[in-house]
Design an enzyme around this catalytic site. Sequence first.
Site, mmCIF file in Angstrom:
data_model
loop_
_atom_site.group_PDB
_atom_site.id
_atom_site.type_symbol
_atom_site.label_atom_id
_atom_site.label_comp_id
_atom_site.label_asym_id
_atom_site.label_seq_id
_atom_site.Cartn_x
_atom_site.Cartn_y
_atom_site.Cartn_z
ATOM 1 C CB ILE A 168 -1.783 2.369 -2.075
ATOM 2 C CG1 ILE A 168 -2.285 2.329 -0.633
ATOM 3 C CG2 ILE A 168 -1.907 1.008 -2.751
ATOM 4 C CD1 ILE A 168 -1.568 1.387 0.278
ATOM 5 C CE LYS A 169 4.855 1.633 -8.974
ATOM 6 N NZ LYS A 169 6.319 1.535 -9.174
ATOM 7 C CB THR A 170 -2.558 -0.026 -7.157
ATOM 8 O OG1 THR A 170 -3.165 -1.236 -7.611
ATOM 9 C CG2 THR A 170 -3.501 1.143 -7.419
ATOM 10 C CG ASP A 215 6.443 5.195 -9.525
ATOM 11 O OD1 ASP A 215 7.363 5.779 -10.134
ATOM 12 O OD2 ASP A 215 6.640 4.277 -8.713
#
Length: 290
Positions: A203-205, A251
């Site tokens: 998951i990217k958040t 990221d």
Amino acid sequence: MADVVGNKNAKDYYIGVPQPKSSFHVKGMDHVDWGMKDRLSRIFNPKSGNTLMLAFDHGYIMGSTFGLERLDLVIPELAEDIDVFMATRGGLRSCVPPTFNKAIALRCSAGSTVASEDVIKEVIGVDIEDAIRMNASCMAVQTFIGTEEEKSSLQNLVKTIDAGNRYGIPTLGVVAVGKNMVRDTRFFLLATRVLAELGAQIIKTYYCDEFEKVTAACPVPIVIAGGKKLPEESALEMAYKAIQEGASGVDMGRNIFQAENPKAMTKAVAKIVHEKYTGKTAYEFYMDTK
């Protein structure tokens, strides 16, 4: 779970409770197939358990972006300290030499651009065959929780997850936030857990208050997005806090390639991600290096 989230003492529920023991260095991935574990090990360093991704997929929705006008010049300068390139297939094929042999987070969703009023409307833009041809380590799909396009974006996600599972390629679910959306703990608890429950392996958040609740309640690795450009010291402190509070990586895009010295900034973030530098010591390293 809703009762726990709404409880003002919920932090006690999440923090200090031992996590299940794992035989694999990537959270929640003990039971996936060998090929997927191999790809996840390219993304997440087996020694630190973390990853440093460089996002330069902005062009698919924003066109030419300040700092990324010449991908063919920028990426080679930064590649040494990056674990994963997060990019579009067009940007990779036209501007990035395959000899770098980096893990690839391939942008697989596509849609309207910033010139449109329907930016949140997206489709699957890369099929599984092309992801295989690109030797993708994972496939990235944007989701729009809390908007009128929530359902369609989740359909894009689950279709990609299904295709990836057939071939041992993880899917990275990206939590998008609109201009008018509330970026609070409750929202990120909801969005990250939903994407994980639907099968996304990563998951990217965004980083938020009480971030340790978000990472503790998500059964798969969370990588934070760098977001808008911050002063270098602030960006490094955010990265440090995120890792301390359970993130498995960072990221960064604009906070690296728009920094005063992008190469030094990349090295400084890598020190936090893999070598346990604090925000302060990483900033001192950045100032010395640049």
